[in-house]
Design an enzyme around this catalytic site. Structure first.
Site, PDB file in Angstrom:
ATOM      1  N   THR A 220      34.340  31.178  63.991  1.00 58.81           N
ATOM      2  CA  THR A 220      32.963  30.202  63.596  1.00 58.81           C
ATOM      3  C   THR A 220      32.226  30.651  64.388  1.00 58.81           C
ATOM      4  OG1 THR A 220      33.689  28.173  64.637  1.00 58.81           O
ATOM      5  CG2 THR A 220      33.965  28.792  61.876  1.00 58.81           C
TER       6      THR A 220
ATOM      7  N   SER B 131      27.305  61.403  70.787  1.00 64.00           N
ATOM      8  CA  SER B 131      25.953  61.396  70.750  1.00 64.00           C
ATOM      9  C   SER B 131      25.728  62.416  71.614  1.00 64.00           C
ATOM     10  CB  SER B 131      25.705  60.669  71.997  1.00 64.00           C
ATOM     11  OG  SER B 131      24.887  60.646  72.668  1.00 64.00           O
TER      12      SER B 131
ATOM     13  N   LYS C  15      30.158  58.799  74.761  1.00 63.09           N
ATOM     14  CA  LYS C  15      30.060  57.658  73.455  1.00 63.09           C
ATOM     15  C   LYS C  15      30.550  58.441  72.109  1.00 63.09           C
ATOM     16  CE  LYS C  15      26.460  55.870  72.437  1.00 63.09           C
ATOM     17  NZ  LYS C  15      25.920  54.106  72.593  1.00 63.09           N
TER      18      LYS C  15
ATOM     19  N   GLU D 192      28.578  52.183  60.452  1.00 66.47           N
ATOM     20  CA  GLU D 192      27.166  51.376  60.086  1.00 66.47           C
ATOM     21  C   GLU D 192      26.509  52.468  58.898  1.00 66.47           C
ATOM     22  OE1 GLU D 192      25.287  52.442  64.366  1.00 66.47           O
ATOM     23  OE2 GLU D 192      27.234  53.147  64.464  1.00 66.47           O
TER      24      GLU D 192
END
Ligand code: ARG
Length: 447
Positions: A154, A276, A282, A289
């Site tokens: 939370t 990348s 990467k 996304e």
């Protein structure tokens, strides 16, 4: 040639034509347009408004147009303003006189409404089944991970231990509501506007219920003015899709976090990641996304159509031509999002150790430790304070509550016994949460 050239003397301004045309985007409705016309002529012949020969000539002509469009041997003619004009124009050019009778007792206003409803109905069915498929994938993962412990959060702060199955079950619940919403929208969508004419029906003796039945609608729409100017079904669909995407977007956000180096809870498969151009190390969660990113675009389409409709007088207004591109774009983006999400989830690797370790290190069992003391007669507020002190000790030592010695526990409170270790193990903490909807109850349910 224009359908409406008769009362005009001059030509349309070139820019006005291209501003006005919709063939560039409503061409994707050709199949629905032909389906609607086939039902219409069948009904006209049944009512004695067309002869059977005229009906058959028109039907054969329409089917040939459809087949050639599909085979790529007939091209859309960009000098026509919309799909309805293109098909009727082509038909008349090819079969002559009979083609001119196709539009009897019909307007483009009820025609476009029926085309769009047939289209959105088909797409709604497809989106429902893609969502159901995603639910299936989630359920498989839930079975596989019924005892994969992880921290529940939370405020993005570790709170209490849960299981991955329980966490995934939250998304299952959201998606089930999405299916229910889409199913409900489809029900209201499934009424046939054909035969409403331009706005006031027609003087021909049409059998609207017959046309509706031929096209698989539950019934004909009630009010002819509403029939040609109702776009609620598009608004409802876009609203359903907005909520669905909001769910996928939240899920994406978690996938992105979990897949990060800091969390390391999961690793997405190469098939759903990208690299990348500059940083060789990467591996980015682009699909998640983009699902998150595209959610904004779907909301945009919902806002657009709501705004387009808000000031329109009855009945049809050309503004309503703006109902299509947003709906098409939303459908075109939601479908691959659902497919990719299912693939991304079913191929991701889950790091159970990292999840369990994170739950341990985050003191997610602190509430259970306090409950242990309560069960040994200590008032909850005192127990809260005692465990708070032990947590502080752990933070100073860089360890978890399970790493403290019996002496540590006894020093904090004499009520602690050896069974404290079992009482605050992740397995116990989770499996004791047996209230309906809690993670322990889910373990039982998945067995
Ligand atoms: N292209 C139009 C649309 O999508 C078809 C209906 C045209 N009706 C009219 N009265 N101009 O809305």
């Amino acid at each position: 040639m224009k359908l409406w050239g008769g009362r005009f003397k001059g030509n349309t301004d070139e820019l006005a034509f291209s501003f006005n045309e919709s063939l560039s985007f409503d061409r994707r409705l050709y199949r629905q347009d032909i389906e609607g016309s086939l039902a219409h002529v069948k009904m006209l012949a049944k009512q004695g408004i067309l002869t059977e020969e005229e009906r058959d000539r028109i039907a054969a002509g329409l089917l040939s147009i459809r087949d050639r469009l599909e085979a790529g041997t007939l091209q859309f003619d960009d000098s026509q303003e919309d799909i309805h004009s293109f098909i009727e124009g082509t038909l008349t050019a090819e079969i002559g006189e009979a083609g001119k009778k196709l539009h009897t007792g019909r307007s483009r206003n009820d025609q476009v409404a029926v085309d769009m409803k047939l289209y959105t109905r088909g797409e709604t069915d497809e989106i429902i089944s893609l969502t159901e498929n995603l639910i299936r994938v989630i359920r498989e993962l839930m079975h596989e991970h019924k005892e994969t412990f992880m921290p529940g959060f939370t405020h993005l702060q570790k709170a209490q231990p849960v299981t991955l199955a329980h966490h995934l079950g939250a998304y299952e619940a959201m998606l089930l509501r999405d299916v229910s919403r889409l199913t409900d929208t489809r029900k209201r969508m499934n009424e046939c506007p054909l035969g409403a004419g331009a706005l006031a029906g027609t003087t021909y003796d049409l059998d609207r219920e017959y046309t509706a039945a031929l096209l698989g609608f539950d019934k004909a729409t009630e009010n002819s003015m509403d029939s040609v100017s109702d776009r609620d079904y598009i608004i409802e669909l876009l609203s359903d899709l907005s909520i669905l995407m909001m769910h996928l977007s939240r899920f994406s956000e978690e996938i992105i976090l979990w897949n990060s180096n800091e969390y390391g809870f999961i690793e997405l498969d190469d098939a759903y990641s990208t690299g990348s151009s500059i940083m060789p190390q990467k591996k980015n969660p682009d699909i998640a996304e983009l699902v998150r990113g595209k959610t904004g675009r779907i909301y945009g389409h919902l806002m657009q159509i709501l705004t387009t409709m808000k000031g329109l007088p009855l009945a049809y207004n050309k503004d309503m031509q703006e109902d299509k591109e947003g709906a098409f774009d939303a459908i075109d983006n939601v479908k691959p999002a659902l497919i990719l999400f299912a693939g991304m989830l079913s191929t991701m690797r889950v790091n159970k150790e990292a999840m369990a370790k994170s739950a341990m290190n985050g003191f997610t069992n602190a509430t259970d430790a306090a409950d242990y003391l309560v069960n040994h007669g200590i008032p909850f507020r005192d127990a809260h304070g005692i465990i708070g002190g032990l947590v502080l000790t752990c933070i100073e030592r860089g360890c978890s509550l399970l790493d403290l010695s019996m002496e540590d526990y006894k020093a904090a409170c004499s009520a602690f016994e050896e069974d404290i270790y079992d009482a605050i193990s992740l397995k116990t903490c989770v499996s004791k949460r047996l209230t309906k909807g809690a993670p322990g109850e889910l373990i039982e349910r998945l067995k």
